[in-house]
Scaffold this active site. Structure first.
Site, PDB file in Angstrom:
ATOM      1  N   MET A   6      55.986  55.991  16.037  1.00  0.00           N
ATOM      2  CA  MET A   6      55.644  58.017  15.880  1.00  0.00           C
ATOM      3  C   MET A   6      55.949  58.214  17.306  1.00  0.00           C
ATOM      4  O   MET A   6      55.128  60.104  17.514  1.00  0.00           O
ATOM      5  CB  MET A   6      54.249  57.892  15.362  1.00  0.00           C
ATOM      6  CG  MET A   6      53.662  56.852  14.639  1.00  0.00           C
ATOM      7  SD  MET A   6      52.308  58.124  13.328  1.00  0.00           S
ATOM      8  CE  MET A   6      51.565  57.922  14.644  1.00  0.00           C
ATOM      9  N   HIS A  28      56.795  49.968  23.648  1.00  0.00           N
ATOM     10  CA  HIS A  28      57.214  50.270  22.692  1.00  0.00           C
ATOM     11  C   HIS A  28      59.050  49.558  23.086  1.00  0.00           C
ATOM     12  O   HIS A  28      59.441  49.148  22.218  1.00  0.00           O
ATOM     13  CB  HIS A  28      57.970  52.225  22.264  1.00  0.00           C
ATOM     14  CG  HIS A  28      56.590  53.002  21.680  1.00  0.00           C
ATOM     15  ND1 HIS A  28      55.971  53.134  22.226  1.00  0.00           N
ATOM     16  CD2 HIS A  28      56.389  52.899  20.341  1.00  0.00           C
ATOM     17  CE1 HIS A  28      54.704  53.882  21.781  1.00  0.00           C
ATOM     18  NE2 HIS A  28      54.927  53.751  20.590  1.00  0.00           N
ATOM     19  N   GLN A  73      48.988  59.307   6.923  1.00  0.00           N
ATOM     20  CA  GLN A  73      47.757  57.527   7.874  1.00  0.00           C
ATOM     21  C   GLN A  73      47.195  58.435   9.064  1.00  0.00           C
ATOM     22  O   GLN A  73      46.207  58.205   9.749  1.00  0.00           O
ATOM     23  CB  GLN A  73      48.618  56.814   8.572  1.00  0.00           C
ATOM     24  CG  GLN A  73      49.496  57.453  10.549  1.00  0.00           C
ATOM     25  CD  GLN A  73      49.967  56.193  10.639  1.00  0.00           C
ATOM     26  OE1 GLN A  73      51.834  56.224  10.231  1.00  0.00           O
ATOM     27  NE2 GLN A  73      50.311  55.265  11.746  1.00  0.00           N
TER      28      GLN A  73
HETATM   29  O1  PAF Z   1      52.430  51.830  14.976  1.00  0.00           O
HETATM   30  C1  PAF Z   1      52.516  53.143  15.253  1.00  0.00           C
HETATM   31  O2  PAF Z   1      52.758  53.840  15.638  1.00  0.00           O
HETATM   32  C2  PAF Z   1      52.654  53.020  13.544  1.00  0.00           C
HETATM   33  O3  PAF Z   1      51.367  53.259  12.602  1.00  0.00           O
HETATM   34  C3  PAF Z   1      53.396  52.997  12.338  1.00  0.00           C
HETATM   35  C4  PAF Z   1      53.611  51.162  12.414  1.00  0.00           C
HETATM   36  C5  PAF Z   1      55.253  53.456  13.263  1.00  0.00           C
HETATM   37  C6  PAF Z   1      54.150  53.527  11.304  1.00  0.00           C
HETATM   38  O4  PAF Z   1      53.825  54.798  11.498  1.00  0.00           O
END
Ligand code: PAF
Length: 295
Positions: A30, A37, A61
């Protein structure tokens, strides 16, 4: 590094790469990227000839509008970081592209007992939104392997059941949590903490480590629910008493073999200790494996 915003264009590009027999590693994010990351990207690079990273702040979400509004947007910095680590393709779709008929879909996801605990219990509808976006992204990207972080352990387990239940033809990897030197798990939310709060927040990891060592040193003690409850209470109290209180939302032991919460621990130990705690309105999660990791 190529950046795509249109679903049609990235699909065309990826289908060409597949014809050329490239393997595709995929890291969904995100944005507001950090070393955690980037370590997923470097794992993906080791195992694939092309790496795709998606950046999409997924509205479905978030169960609290204010969390969505507060979510940092750092596209320029993100692209710079991804370029530096050798990411090949970045996918930044629009909300309209991903949700052409709006965010209220007819399709809903539920994951039974797996989502009635921990994050699922405290963030109603969160895993529906995660499963929705991850399914869409898997359909668009069609990766060979997708990479997720252990910090979001319950998310990983939910996505694993999604992939199994819906027969997505891909492999999943759960990569170790990357931590600051203090032990604090890296998270985009750490950006909202002051230096002092970050220092305080590192006690979350310290308490989890103490609990883990305690269990591994005297496993027989934890055959009784009383000992687990005493341990939980001691963690909750220690964190509450810090100069900036760290308020525990939940602390649970999750049996990775039975895939359920446990009140006792017996050998062979395969448990994760999972926590969500709030430091000055910033909600942080973390977990540690105890015993033999089986995921
Ligand atoms: O972990 C995240 O950053 C989010 O939940 C994901 C897996 C990118 C889904 O939007």
């Amino acid at each position: 590094m190529e950046v795509f915003r249109s679903i049609k264009d990235i699909k065309e590009h990826l289908s060409q790469l597949k014809k050329e027999k490239h393997s595709i590693g995929f890291v969904p994010t995100m944005g507001a990227l950090h070393e955690g990351h980037l370590s997923l990207v470097s794992n993906a690079k080791q195992e694939n000839s092309k790496v795709v990273v998606s950046i999409f702040v997924n509205p479905t979400q978030f169960n609290r509008e204010e969390d969505l509004l507060k979510y940092p947007n750092r596209e320029e910095e993100d692209l710079k970081m991804l370029n530096e680590v050798g990411c090949n393709i970045v996918f930044i779709p629009t909300k309209e592209g991903i949700y052409p008929s709006g965010v209220n879909t007819y399709t809903t996801f539920s994951f039974g007992s797996l989502e009635q605990i921990m994050e699922g219990k405290y963030r109603k509808g969160h895993f529906h939104g995660v499963a929705l976006i991850v399914s869409k992204l898997f359909h668009i990207i069609q990766p060979d392997t997708a990479y997720f972080g252990q910090k979001d352990l319950q998310q990983y387990l939910i996505i694993k059941s999604l992939v199994n239940d819906l027969s997505f033809p891909l492999t999943l990897r759960c990569c170790s949590t990357v931590r600051e030197e203090s032990g604090l798990a890296l998270s985009s939310r750490n950006l909202r903490l002051t230096n002092q709060e970050r220092k305080v927040a590192s006690n979350i990891y310290k308490q989890l480590t103490l609990a883990k060592n305690n269990i591994l040193e005297k496993p027989e003690t934890f055959k009784k629910p009383k000992s687990i409850n005493t341990l939980k209470k001691s963690i909750i109290n220690s964190l509450k008493q810090l100069e900036t209180p760290v308020i525990v939302e939940y602390i649970e032991f999750f049996n990775l073999e039975k895939m359920e919460l446990c009140q006792t621990i017996s050998k062979p130990i395969s448990v994760a200790i999972c926590i969500a705690a709030i430091v000055n309105e910033v909600r942080l999660i973390d977990n540690l494996f105890i015993g033999d990791k089986i995921i």
